[in-house]
Design a protein around this motif. Structure first.
Motif, PDB file in Angstrom:
ATOM      1  N   SER A   2      62.456  40.420 -29.435  1.00 17.06           N
ATOM      2  CA  SER A   2      60.996  40.753 -29.973  1.00 17.06           C
ATOM      3  C   SER A   2      59.421  39.888 -29.702  1.00 17.06           C
ATOM      4  CB  SER A   2      61.275  40.834 -31.462  1.00 17.06           C
ATOM      5  OG  SER A   2      61.079  39.992 -31.563  1.00 17.06           O
ATOM      6  N   PHE A   3      60.293  39.647 -28.585  1.00 17.58           N
ATOM      7  CA  PHE A   3      59.059  38.110 -27.941  1.00 17.58           C
ATOM      8  C   PHE A   3      57.806  38.556 -27.263  1.00 17.58           C
ATOM      9  CE2 PHE A   3      59.244  33.430 -30.024  1.00 17.58           C
ATOM     10  CZ  PHE A   3      59.301  33.616 -30.782  1.00 17.58           C
ATOM     11  N   SER A   4      59.178  39.990 -26.324  1.00 17.28           N
ATOM     12  CA  SER A   4      58.797  40.340 -25.117  1.00 17.28           C
ATOM     13  C   SER A   4      58.340  41.945 -24.763  1.00 17.28           C
ATOM     14  CB  SER A   4      59.631  40.587 -24.669  1.00 17.28           C
ATOM     15  OG  SER A   4      59.854  38.806 -23.985  1.00 17.28           O
ATOM     16  N   LEU A   5      57.039  41.915 -24.210  1.00 17.16           N
ATOM     17  CA  LEU A   5      56.833  43.593 -24.716  1.00 17.16           C
ATOM     18  C   LEU A   5      57.503  44.177 -23.123  1.00 17.16           C
ATOM     19  CD1 LEU A   5      53.036  42.632 -25.374  1.00 17.16           C
ATOM     20  CD2 LEU A   5      54.603  43.405 -26.858  1.00 17.16           C
ATOM     21  N   ARG A   6      57.299  45.569 -22.882  1.00 12.64           N
ATOM     22  CA  ARG A   6      57.402  45.998 -21.716  1.00 12.64           C
ATOM     23  C   ARG A   6      57.187  45.579 -20.476  1.00 12.64           C
ATOM     24  NH1 ARG A   6      59.322  51.269 -24.163  1.00 12.64           N
ATOM     25  NH2 ARG A   6      61.499  51.147 -25.621  1.00 12.64           N
ATOM     26  N   CYS A   7      55.446  45.037 -20.861  1.00 17.71           N
ATOM     27  CA  CYS A   7      54.676  45.016 -19.340  1.00 17.71           C
ATOM     28  C   CYS A   7      54.459  43.414 -19.334  1.00 17.71           C
ATOM     29  CB  CYS A   7      53.715  45.679 -19.511  1.00 17.71           C
ATOM     30  SG  CYS A   7      52.305  45.764 -17.949  1.00 17.71           S
ATOM     31  N   PHE A  34      47.299  26.127 -22.249  1.00 18.88           N
ATOM     32  CA  PHE A  34      47.755  27.717 -22.248  1.00 18.88           C
ATOM     33  C   PHE A  34      49.117  27.293 -21.718  1.00 18.88           C
ATOM     34  CE2 PHE A  34      48.182  31.795 -20.691  1.00 18.88           C
ATOM     35  CZ  PHE A  34      48.555  32.643 -21.582  1.00 18.88           C
ATOM     36  N   GLU A  35      49.058  26.403 -20.487  1.00 21.73           N
ATOM     37  CA  GLU A  35      50.956  26.970 -20.008  1.00 21.73           C
ATOM     38  C   GLU A  35      51.583  25.885 -20.678  1.00 21.73           C
ATOM     39  OE1 GLU A  35      47.234  25.487 -18.656  1.00 21.73           O
ATOM     40  OE2 GLU A  35      47.659  27.520 -17.501  1.00 21.73           O
ATOM     41  N   ASP A  36      51.379  25.212 -21.331  1.00 22.99           N
ATOM     42  CA  ASP A  36      52.318  24.363 -22.349  1.00 22.99           C
ATOM     43  C   ASP A  36      52.581  25.289 -23.440  1.00 22.99           C
ATOM     44  OD1 ASP A  36      51.807  22.216 -21.090  1.00 22.99           O
ATOM     45  OD2 ASP A  36      50.738  21.380 -22.805  1.00 22.99           O
ATOM     46  N   PHE A  37      51.858  26.345 -23.568  1.00 22.60           N
ATOM     47  CA  PHE A  37      52.502  27.732 -24.814  1.00 22.60           C
ATOM     48  C   PHE A  37      53.425  28.188 -24.577  1.00 22.60           C
ATOM     49  CE2 PHE A  37      51.563  30.496 -27.341  1.00 22.60           C
ATOM     50  CZ  PHE A  37      50.551  30.621 -28.608  1.00 22.60           C
ATOM     51  N   VAL A  38      52.698  28.812 -22.699  1.00 22.31           N
ATOM     52  CA  VAL A  38      53.942  29.583 -22.501  1.00 22.31           C
ATOM     53  C   VAL A  38      55.223  29.192 -22.164  1.00 22.31           C
ATOM     54  CG1 VAL A  38      54.191  30.828 -20.568  1.00 22.31           C
ATOM     55  CG2 VAL A  38      51.788  30.867 -21.496  1.00 22.31           C
ATOM     56  N   SER A  39      55.517  28.185 -22.396  1.00 23.14           N
ATOM     57  CA  SER A  39      56.514  27.097 -21.519  1.00 23.14           C
ATOM     58  C   SER A  39      57.034  27.100 -22.861  1.00 23.14           C
ATOM     59  CB  SER A  39      56.157  26.055 -20.763  1.00 23.14           C
ATOM     60  OG  SER A  39      57.223  24.798 -21.288  1.00 23.14           O
ATOM     61  N   LEU A  40      56.441  26.833 -24.366  1.00 22.95           N
ATOM     62  CA  LEU A  40      57.289  26.763 -25.739  1.00 22.95           C
ATOM     63  C   LEU A  40      57.428  27.906 -25.714  1.00 22.95           C
ATOM     64  CD1 LEU A  40      57.502  25.349 -28.377  1.00 22.95           C
ATOM     65  CD2 LEU A  40      55.788  26.033 -29.085  1.00 22.95           C
ATOM     66  N   HIS A  41      56.702  29.673 -25.286  1.00 24.04           N
ATOM     67  CA  HIS A  41      56.785  30.497 -25.904  1.00 24.04           C
ATOM     68  C   HIS A  41      58.552  30.701 -25.550  1.00 24.04           C
ATOM     69  CE1 HIS A  41      57.491  34.957 -25.079  1.00 24.04           C
ATOM     70  NE2 HIS A  41      56.994  34.903 -26.032  1.00 24.04           N
ATOM     71  N   GLN A  42      58.542  30.301 -23.929  1.00 24.02           N
ATOM     72  CA  GLN A  42      59.633  30.845 -23.118  1.00 24.02           C
ATOM     73  C   GLN A  42      61.119  30.075 -23.818  1.00 24.02           C
ATOM     74  OE1 GLN A  42      60.214  33.271 -21.277  1.00 24.02           O
ATOM     75  NE2 GLN A  42      62.043  33.058 -21.169  1.00 24.02           N
ATOM     76  N   SER A  43      60.866  28.982 -24.534  1.00 27.01           N
ATOM     77  CA  SER A  43      61.948  28.195 -24.734  1.00 27.01           C
ATOM     78  C   SER A  43      62.672  28.934 -25.950  1.00 27.01           C
ATOM     79  CB  SER A  43      60.935  26.552 -24.801  1.00 27.01           C
ATOM     80  OG  SER A  43      62.769  25.340 -25.762  1.00 27.01           O
ATOM     81  N   LEU A  44      61.519  29.376 -27.224  1.00 22.08           N
ATOM     82  CA  LEU A  44      61.661  29.795 -28.105  1.00 22.08           C
ATOM     83  C   LEU A  44      62.224  31.277 -27.710  1.00 22.08           C
ATOM     84  CD1 LEU A  44      58.772  28.528 -30.245  1.00 22.08           C
ATOM     85  CD2 LEU A  44      60.487  27.576 -30.171  1.00 22.08           C
TER      86      LEU A  44
END
Length: 194
Positions: A15-20, A81-91
């Motif tokens: 649910s974290f990811s959108l299709r696009c 922002f790059e760190d935030f993207v990394s955190l998001h991917q990790s979660l």
């Protein structure tokens, strides 16, 4: 849900990811900007904690700190922002499982994503031209009123409402909307409607 995914031929995603992917990136950027209350380009653990509390998702500060700290670069006060993207991917990987097949597909689709982003830019440029009737590179309140009138929207009758619309996206406060402000507005609308 699994049966529906199997029936349609699509695999289930988190649910974290959108299709696009480009919209997912924009969604993450919008969330980052919402958390970054002081606009310094960094999200501190305190800012995340405050945002989560406002959302009613109270988290133990020490747990939050231990989860986030590993994603903060040395000598930094918070997440870029790059760190935030990394955190998001990790979660995302932790909660929804890492799918190496999906990662390989994503890598293979990078070229396609870039083409879609160019197409999105082109589409936004064309949409901007619809509003920018005189072609001066800006959308004025009068131009917006004309388009809203053509669309039959009731807001076209209220010039004060139109000025509010312009002001809400006019970052440099010149009383009109340039292409970059228009892009930001359209992308935020796309993200909210997703």
């Amino acid at each position: 849900m699994e049966a529906a995914a199997a029936f349609t031929g699509h695999k289930r995603t988190s649910s974290f990811s959108l299709r696009c992917p480009s919209l997912n990136f924009l969604r993450l950027r919008r969330i980052f900007d919402l958390f970054d209350k002081n606009g310094d380009g960094m999200i501190t653990i305190q800012e995340i904690s405050q945002a989560l509390n406002l959302l009613g998702l109270e988290a133990d500060f020490s747990d939050l700190e231990s989860t986030i700290k590993s994603h903060i670069k040395p000598d930094s006060v918070g997440l870029s922002f790059e760190d935030f993207v990394s955190l998001h991917q990790s979660l995302d990987d932790s909660f929804f499982g890492y799918d190496s097949t999906a990662s390989e597909e994503e890598a293979a689709n990078d070229a396609g994503d870039q083409a879609r982003m160019r197409q999105e830019e082109s589409d936004l440029s064309e949409a901007f031209k619809v509003f920018d009737e005189d072609g001066d590179g800006y959308i004025s309140a009068r131009e917006l009123q004309v388009v809203l009138r053509k669309l039959g929207l009731p807001e076209a009758k209220e010039i004060d409402r139109i000025h509010q619309m312009i002001t809400s996206v006019d970052r440099n406060q010149d009383g009109r909307v340039d292409f970059f402000e228009f892009k930001d507005m359209m992308r935020s609308v796309l993200v909210r409607s997703s």
